[in-house]
Motif scaffolding. Structure first.
Motif, PDB file in Angstrom:
ATOM      1  N   VAL A 174       0.821  -1.213   0.000  1.00 46.74           N
ATOM      2  CA  VAL A 174       0.000   0.000   0.000  1.00 46.74           C
ATOM      3  C   VAL A 174       0.856   1.264   0.000  1.00 46.74           C
ATOM      4  N   THR A 175       2.017   1.244   0.621  1.00 43.32           N
ATOM      5  CA  THR A 175       2.818   2.452   0.860  1.00 43.32           C
ATOM      6  C   THR A 175       3.809   2.739  -0.273  1.00 43.32           C
ATOM      7  N   LEU A 176       3.347   2.651  -1.500  1.00 46.15           N
ATOM      8  CA  LEU A 176       4.220   2.864  -2.653  1.00 46.15           C
ATOM      9  C   LEU A 176       4.801   4.273  -2.682  1.00 46.15           C
ATOM     10  N   VAL A 177       4.012   5.268  -2.352  1.00 50.41           N
ATOM     11  CA  VAL A 177       4.483   6.651  -2.378  1.00 50.41           C
ATOM     12  C   VAL A 177       5.702   6.809  -1.472  1.00 50.41           C
ATOM     13  N   ASN A 178       5.626   6.280  -0.252  1.00 54.84           N
ATOM     14  CA  ASN A 178       6.750   6.385   0.683  1.00 54.84           C
ATOM     15  C   ASN A 178       7.989   5.686   0.144  1.00 54.84           C
ATOM     16  N   SER A 179       7.799   4.541  -0.483  1.00 52.42           N
ATOM     17  CA  SER A 179       8.947   3.809  -1.035  1.00 52.42           C
ATOM     18  C   SER A 179       9.621   4.600  -2.142  1.00 52.42           C
ATOM     19  N   VAL A 180       8.845   5.191  -3.030  1.00 50.32           N
ATOM     20  CA  VAL A 180       9.419   5.996  -4.119  1.00 50.32           C
ATOM     21  C   VAL A 180      10.167   7.193  -3.535  1.00 50.32           C
TER      22      VAL A 180
ATOM     23  N   ALA B 279       5.754  12.258  -6.069  1.00 52.17           N
ATOM     24  CA  ALA B 279       6.918  11.458  -5.657  1.00 52.17           C
ATOM     25  C   ALA B 279       7.716  10.995  -6.866  1.00 52.17           C
ATOM     26  N   VAL B 280       7.036  10.568  -7.917  1.00 56.02           N
ATOM     27  CA  VAL B 280       7.733  10.134  -9.134  1.00 56.02           C
ATOM     28  C   VAL B 280       8.451  11.322  -9.768  1.00 56.02           C
ATOM     29  N   ALA B 281       7.792  12.456  -9.858  1.00 57.83           N
ATOM     30  CA  ALA B 281       8.411  13.649 -10.453  1.00 57.83           C
ATOM     31  C   ALA B 281       9.651  14.084  -9.688  1.00 57.83           C
TER      32      ALA B 281
ATOM     33  N   GLN C 216      -2.144  11.907  -6.730  1.00 57.43           N
ATOM     34  CA  GLN C 216      -1.377  13.149  -6.787  1.00 57.43           C
ATOM     35  C   GLN C 216      -0.080  13.028  -5.985  1.00 57.43           C
ATOM     36  N   HIS C 217      -0.138  12.347  -4.835  1.00 56.55           N
ATOM     37  CA  HIS C 217       1.078  12.129  -4.043  1.00 56.55           C
ATOM     38  C   HIS C 217       2.065  11.236  -4.798  1.00 56.55           C
TER      39      HIS C 217
END
Length: 183
Positions: A67-73, A112-114, A107-108
């Protein structure tokens, strides 16, 4: 290799193997970001996960984040290559989010990717090539994943479609659609 790469394709097309090849070719230390978790009551799913594990070199780091993909990126070191496998599983894991929460999550992730300075390889399933699912959750999943991939595309330096064991470089062959309202 620098920048971000999206690898998309249908089931059993070779997309994960192609993404793993690109990660190995990057020359950077690889962090494999797995969005799937083994379900003890589903031996077929566990076998699929084991197949992916067996292909990975033992020196690659593994981060499990259903679930926490944003934090990992956000935590990827700039001198590494992060391989996310897969966006479809992540979308499925977050499918219960209400629309406003989902849009905030997207959006998060886009932010994070950007901001990510590491090489980032994202694997995504192509789910919309068949009939429209006759049940609401199937349509909901398909629509969210398709829209997410379209939103990620402008942040990618390379985009590949993998099918029947061939990787097609869409960033070279395709014409990007203007981004307005996605459908």
């Amino acid at each position: 290799m620098a920048g971000h790469i999206l690898v998309s394709g249908p089931s059993r097309s070779g997309k994960s193997a192609w993404a793993e090849f690109l990660a190995a070719e990057s020359g950077a230390p690889v962090i494999y970001i797995a969005t799937a978790i083994a379900a003890s009551g589903d031996p077929e799913w566990c076998a699929r996960i084991a197949q992916h594990q067996a292909r990975r070199p033992p020196h690659w780091q593994l981060w499990e984040c259903p679930v926490t993909l944003v934090n990992s990126v956000q935590q990827l070191p700039p001198d590494h290559c992060g391989l996310v496998d897969s966006l479809g599983t992540w979308v499925a894991n977050t499918l219960e989010q209400q629309e406003t929460q989902w849009q905030a999550t997207v959006q998060h992730l886009l932010a994070a990717v950007a901001a990510c300075q590491a090489t980032l390889i994202l694997v995504a399933e192509e789910t919309g090539w068949g009939v429209v699912p006759p049940y609401a959750s199937g349509r909901h999943f398909r629509d969210r994943l398709g829209e997410l991939c379209q939103q990620l595309r402008p942040l990618m330096t390379e985009v590949y479609l993998v099918t029947t064991g061939f990787a097609l470089p869409l960033h070279q062959l395709g014409i990007p659609l203007p981004i307005t309202r996605l459908s």
